[in-house]
Design a protein around this motif. Structure first.
Motif, PDB file in Angstrom:
ATOM      1  N   ARG A  32      -0.173   1.074   1.684  1.00  0.00           N
ATOM      2  CA  ARG A  32      -0.086  -0.381   1.806  1.00  0.00           C
ATOM      3  C   ARG A  32       1.290  -0.821   2.287  1.00  0.00           C
ATOM      4  NH1 ARG A  32      -3.547  -3.763   3.223  1.00  0.00           N
ATOM      5  NH2 ARG A  32      -4.950  -2.330   2.144  1.00  0.00           N
ATOM      6  N   ALA A  33       2.344  -0.113   1.863  1.00  0.00           N
ATOM      7  CA  ALA A  33       3.694  -0.460   2.341  1.00  0.00           C
ATOM      8  C   ALA A  33       3.779  -0.282   3.847  1.00  0.00           C
ATOM      9  CB  ALA A  33       4.741   0.401   1.652  1.00  0.00           C
ATOM     10  N   ALA A  41      -0.233  -1.339  -7.116  1.00  0.00           N
ATOM     11  CA  ALA A  41       0.356  -0.515  -6.061  1.00  0.00           C
ATOM     12  C   ALA A  41       0.166  -1.162  -4.700  1.00  0.00           C
ATOM     13  CB  ALA A  41      -0.286   0.874  -6.082  1.00  0.00           C
ATOM     14  N   ILE A  42      -1.032  -1.742  -4.482  1.00  0.00           N
ATOM     15  CA  ILE A  42      -1.305  -2.451  -3.233  1.00  0.00           C
ATOM     16  C   ILE A  42      -0.301  -3.590  -3.046  1.00  0.00           C
ATOM     17  CG2 ILE A  42      -2.933  -4.021  -2.080  1.00  0.00           C
ATOM     18  CD1 ILE A  42      -5.196  -2.299  -3.316  1.00  0.00           C
ATOM     19  N   ILE A  45      -0.404   6.936  -3.615  1.00  0.00           N
ATOM     20  CA  ILE A  45      -0.810   6.986  -2.200  1.00  0.00           C
ATOM     21  C   ILE A  45      -1.238   5.603  -1.718  1.00  0.00           C
ATOM     22  CG2 ILE A  45      -1.495   9.415  -2.401  1.00  0.00           C
ATOM     23  CD1 ILE A  45      -4.461   8.280  -1.946  1.00  0.00           C
ATOM     24  N   THR A  46      -1.776   4.800  -2.629  1.00  0.00           N
ATOM     25  CA  THR A  46      -2.131   3.426  -2.269  1.00  0.00           C
ATOM     26  C   THR A  46      -0.879   2.626  -1.924  1.00  0.00           C
ATOM     27  OG1 THR A  46      -4.058   3.497  -3.729  1.00  0.00           O
ATOM     28  CG2 THR A  46      -3.309   1.325  -3.043  1.00  0.00           C
ATOM     29  N   PHE A  47       0.184   2.838  -2.721  1.00  0.00           N
ATOM     30  CA  PHE A  47       1.454   2.158  -2.443  1.00  0.00           C
ATOM     31  C   PHE A  47       2.015   2.563  -1.079  1.00  0.00           C
ATOM     32  CE2 PHE A  47       6.100   2.700  -2.435  1.00  0.00           C
ATOM     33  CZ  PHE A  47       6.462   1.363  -2.406  1.00  0.00           C
ATOM     34  N   ILE A  48       2.038   3.870  -0.803  1.00  0.00           N
ATOM     35  CA  ILE A  48       2.573   4.364   0.470  1.00  0.00           C
ATOM     36  C   ILE A  48       1.781   3.780   1.638  1.00  0.00           C
ATOM     37  CG2 ILE A  48       2.906   6.414   1.917  1.00  0.00           C
ATOM     38  CD1 ILE A  48       3.330   7.983  -0.724  1.00  0.00           C
TER      39      ILE A  48
END
Length: 408
Positions: A31-32, A150-151, A26-29
Motif C-alpha cells: 500500500r505504501a 497496515a493499509i 506485506i500489505t503495508f509495503i
C-alpha cells in the motif's frame, strides 16, 4: 498516565499469529507503494490531457477489471486455495505496472487498466479468506482491522511520497515504485508464510447471522451490499473527483493533496484499533457502527458545499476518516460472518465486487455530474446517497432482529 494509555493501546495488538503480522507487513509495503491510484485522475487529466468524460471511462474500465478480478479471486480461492492466488496476483500485477507507464492512448489505456485490475484485484478476496485460515475466530475483526491499519499506514506514507515523486521525477516514477513494491511484498509472503488450508470461519459472537447457503437468498446481505455500494461511491470520491476539486477550487499542489490523504492515514493508524476494540468489548452491534459510518460519510460530502474556505477540506477529511473507521472494519466482518461453511471465498468475492462496482459508479457518476452541473451538485448528490444508506442500514438491522425473534 501516558504510560498507561500507551500500554492500553499496545494491548489491542496482542493475540495475533505470526502469519497475521506478516500479512499486515506485506500489505503495508504494497500500500505504501501504491502511489498511482490517488493521482490517477490527475495523471490522466493533466499529464495525458484527457477530457472529464474520457477520464471517467478509463476509471470505468478500472472498476470493471476490479469486479471481474474480485469474482475470479473468490471463486478460485474456494477451488485451488488463497495462497496460490495471492502470489500470482501481486507478482503479475507488479510486472504489469512497469509497462503501464508506456501506454498513453485512450483505448489502449481502457484495455490496460481493465486487464491489470483483473489480475490485481484477485488478491483481495484471497487475502480475506487467508485471514480465516491464519486468525482465530475470536480475533477475526481485530485481524481485519490490523490489515486495514497496515493499509492506512502505508497510505499515510504513499500519497505524500507520491506527491514528492511527481514534483521531482514526474508521474512515470509512480509506476516503477508501484510495480516494485507489489513484487517485494509477495516475495516476503512466499518466503515467510507457508500454505495452509483455510478453515471455515463462523462468527461465534453472532451465530444467528449465519443464515443461508445462497447469497442470492440472503435478503439482509443483499441490502447490506447496497449500503457498501453507496459508502464505496462516496469514499472513492477521495481518489477521483476530490483531487481535481483541490486543484481547481483551491489551487492545491499534488503534495498538499497527498498530505491531506496522509492526515487520513495517520488518524486511522492511531484511532481505529482502539475504536474497534472498544466497540467489541462493549458488544455494540456492528450494524449500528456501520450505520454511524454512513451518516458521517454523508456529512463529509455535504461539508464540501462550503467552497470559500480551504480549512473545510481538513474538517471534511476528519468526518470521512471517522466514517471509514466505523464502517469498513465491521463491513468486512459482517460479510464474512454471513458466509456458510465452504462459501467464504464466494461471499467475500461478491462483497469485494461491490466496492469494484462502487469504483465504476463513483468515477463515472461524479465526473458526469461535475461536467454537466458542477462540483456543488456532485457533493449534494453524494451526501443524499449517504442518507439513503443510513435508511437501508436501519432496514437491515430490523430484518435481522425480526429473524432472531422468530427463531427464539
Amino acid at each position: 498516565m501516558l504510560k498507561r494509555a500507551f500500554q492500553k493501546y499496545i494491548n489491542n495488538f496482542r493475540g495475533f499469529s505470526r502469519e497475521i503480522w506478516i500479512l499486515a507487513l506485506i500489505t503495508f509495503i504494497n500500500r505504501a507503494g501504491t502511489m498511482v491510484l490517488p493521482f490517477l485522475s490527475k495523471y490522466l487529466k493533466e499529464d495525458l490531457h484527457f477530457s472529464y468524460g474520457e477520464v471517467g471511462w478509463i476509471m470505468v474500465s478500472f472498476g470493471l477489471g476490479s469486479m471481474l478480478g474480485s469474482w475470479l479471486g473468490g471463486k478460485l480461492s474456494d477451488k485451488i486455495g488463497f495462497y496460490k492466488i495471492m502470489i500470482f496476483s501481486l507478482f503479475t500485477s507488479g510486472v504489469m505496472f512497469f509497462f503501464l507507464q508506456y501506454i498513453t492512448s485512450f483505448w489502449a489505456l481502457c484495455f490496460s487498466m481493465f486487464t491489470i485490475m483483473v489480475v490485481a484485484d484477485m488478491f483481495r478476496p484471497a487475502m480475506f479468506v487467508s485471514l480465516g485460515a491464519y486468525a482465530k475466530p475470536e480475533n477475526r475483526t481485530r485481524a481485519l482491522t490490523l490489515v486495514r491499519l497496515a493499509i492506512n499506514l502505508g497510505f499515510a506514507a504513499g500519497p505524500a511520497l507520491g506527491g514528492l515523486l511527481i514534483m521531482s521525477v514526474g508521474y512515470k516514477g509512480l509506476f516503477w515504485v508501484d510495480g516494485a513494491t507489489c513484487i517485494i511484498a509477495i516475495v516476503i509472503f512466499w518466503l515467510k508464510v507457508k500454505e495452509k488450508k483455510k478453515s471455515a470461519y463462523t462468527d461465534k459472537a453472532h451465530p444467528g447471522e449465519v443464515l443461508t447457503h445462497s447469497v442470492f437468498k440472503d435478503a439482509p446481505f443483499l441490502i447490506f451490499l447496497m449500503i457498501c455500494l453507496i459508502s464505496g461511491i462516496m469514499f472513492f470520491q477521495l481518489f477521483t473527483t476530490i483531487p481535481l476539486y483541490h486543484k481547481e477550487q483551491f489551487n492545491l499542489s499534488e503534495l498538499q493533496t497527498g498530505l491531506l490523504l496522509t492526515f487520513n492515514g495517520i488518524l486511522v493508524f492511531f484511532i481505529e484499533m482502539p475504536l474497534v476494540s472498544y466497540i467489541e468489548r462493549n458488544k455494540i452491534n456492528k450494524l449500528r457502527a456501520i450505520n454511524l459510518g454512513g451518516l458521517l460519510m454523508a456529512i463529509s460530502m455535504f461539508l464540501l458545499l462550503i467552497n470559500n474556505w480551504v480549512g473545510i477540506l481538513i474538517i471534511m477529511m476528519l468526518f470521512m476518516t471517522f466514517a471509514e473507521m466505523f464502517a469498513f472494519p465491521f463491513s468486512n466482518s459482517f460479510a464474512m460472518s454471513r458466509a456458510p461453511k465452504g462459501h467464504e471465498g464466494r461471499y467475500m468475492a461478491i462483497f469485494t465486487m461491490t466496492y469494484s462496482m462502487a469504483h465504476i459508479l463513483s468515477a463515472k457518476t461524479g465526473m458526469t455530474i461535475i461536467d454537466n452541473f458542477g462540483y456543488q451538485a456532485n457533493w449534494f448528490f453524494m451526501g443524499t446517497l449517504g442518507l439513503i444508506s443510513v435508511l437501508l442500514g436501519l432496514w437491515v438491522y430490523k430484518l435481522i432482529n425480526n429473524k432472531k425473534s422468530n427463531n427464539v
